[in-house]
Design an enzyme around this catalytic site. Structure first.
Site, PDB file in Angstrom:
ATOM      1  N   THR A 134       1.256   4.361   1.568  1.00 19.81           N
ATOM      2  CA  THR A 134       1.881   4.901   2.782  1.00 19.81           C
ATOM      3  C   THR A 134       2.811   3.885   3.417  1.00 19.81           C
ATOM      4  O   THR A 134       3.914   4.218   3.852  1.00 19.81           O
ATOM      5  CB  THR A 134       0.810   5.358   3.801  1.00 19.81           C
ATOM      6  OG1 THR A 134       0.018   6.376   3.196  1.00 19.81           O
ATOM      7  CG2 THR A 134       1.440   5.891   5.075  1.00 19.81           C
ATOM      8  N   CYS A 135       2.389   2.651   3.442  1.00 24.33           N
ATOM      9  CA  CYS A 135       3.191   1.600   4.078  1.00 24.33           C
ATOM     10  C   CYS A 135       4.495   1.354   3.316  1.00 24.33           C
ATOM     11  O   CYS A 135       5.538   1.125   3.922  1.00 24.33           O
ATOM     12  CB  CYS A 135       2.378   0.316   4.178  1.00 24.33           C
ATOM     13  SG  CYS A 135       0.817   0.541   5.052  1.00 24.33           S
ATOM     14  N   SER A 136       4.427   1.404   1.993  1.00 23.35           N
ATOM     15  CA  SER A 136       5.612   1.148   1.171  1.00 23.35           C
ATOM     16  C   SER A 136       6.521   2.362   1.043  1.00 23.35           C
ATOM     17  O   SER A 136       7.717   2.217   0.846  1.00 23.35           O
ATOM     18  CB  SER A 136       5.198   0.689  -0.234  1.00 23.35           C
ATOM     19  OG  SER A 136       4.644  -0.604  -0.177  1.00 23.35           O
ATOM     20  N   THR A 195       0.856  -1.181   0.000  1.00 22.34           N
ATOM     21  CA  THR A 195       0.000   0.000   0.000  1.00 22.34           C
ATOM     22  C   THR A 195       0.897   1.238   0.000  1.00 22.34           C
ATOM     23  O   THR A 195       2.027   1.187   0.485  1.00 22.34           O
ATOM     24  CB  THR A 195      -0.952   0.008   1.208  1.00 22.34           C
ATOM     25  OG1 THR A 195      -0.181  -0.085   2.403  1.00 22.34           O
ATOM     26  CG2 THR A 195      -1.934  -1.158   1.143  1.00 22.34           C
ATOM     27  N   VAL A 211       7.497   1.072   6.176  1.00 20.71           N
ATOM     28  CA  VAL A 211       8.572   0.075   6.133  1.00 20.71           C
ATOM     29  C   VAL A 211       9.936   0.737   5.949  1.00 20.71           C
ATOM     30  O   VAL A 211      10.875   0.421   6.692  1.00 20.71           O
ATOM     31  CB  VAL A 211       8.298  -1.015   5.077  1.00 20.71           C
ATOM     32  CG1 VAL A 211       9.502  -1.934   4.925  1.00 20.71           C
ATOM     33  CG2 VAL A 211       7.070  -1.828   5.466  1.00 20.71           C
TER      34      VAL A 211
END
Length: 169
Positions: free
Chosen positions: A54-56, A52, A60
């Site tokens: 924001t997560c990528s 996703t 992370v």
């Protein structure tokens, strides 16, 4: 909902292993949450799903960048959890170049998310039951800090917040 002072739930996550190791075959391997957390300090963060935006782009990479500082502050392991299967989490680890700095753990059936009460229902968007975005510092299986994000937010589950909390312990 799980809170500070609670033990992590007795659930099993899955982790994709690229190489055969001590008790691990190549491919998905079961991780007993309580056994894996015993005697360790863990910076655990969860995201709704792998790959996703924001997560990528932020989540992370922030933990990868802060991994050495977190370990210097007493964190033994960094766990990233998402409601995906182990193959997807393995592919995401390669894409994000986590290089063994993070354990990319799959909560495929959302059992961990349900047991903690930190679920996000995205069935109306065709994504099913997911995990909220949050972070927690865990010592010997017990939650020491818990940072739950509000809807659409990225303010308290980031690596900088976790680093400050780890240093304060």
């Amino acid at each position: 909902m799980i809170k500070v002072g609670d033990q992590l739930p007795a659930t099993t996550l899955m982790e994709y292993s690229e190489v055969e190791g001590n008790g691990c075959s190549i491919g998905p391997n079961a991780v007993d949450v309580q056994k894996a957390a015993a005697g360790k300090t863990i910076a655990l963060f969860a995201v709704p799903g792998a790959f996703t935006p924001t997560c990528s782009q932020k989540h992370v990479p922030g933990y990868v960048e802060q991994a050495d500082a977190l370990k210097a502050a007493g964190v033994d392991e960094i766990w990233c959890l998402a409601v995906n299967d182990a193959f997807v989490m393995g592919a995401w680890a390669r894409d994000q170049q986590t290089g063994g700095k993070l354990r990319m753990l799959a909560d495929g059936d959302a059992a961990f998310a349900k047991a903690t009460g930190l679920t996000l229902d995205l069935t109306g968007k065709g994504l099913g039951l997911r995990s909220n975005r949050y972070s927690m510092l865990v010592k010997d299986g017990k939650v020491v800090t818990l940072n739950v994000e509000g809807p659409g937010k990225f303010e308290v589950s980031d690596a900088a917040t976790m680093l400050a909390q780890a240093k304060a312990q």
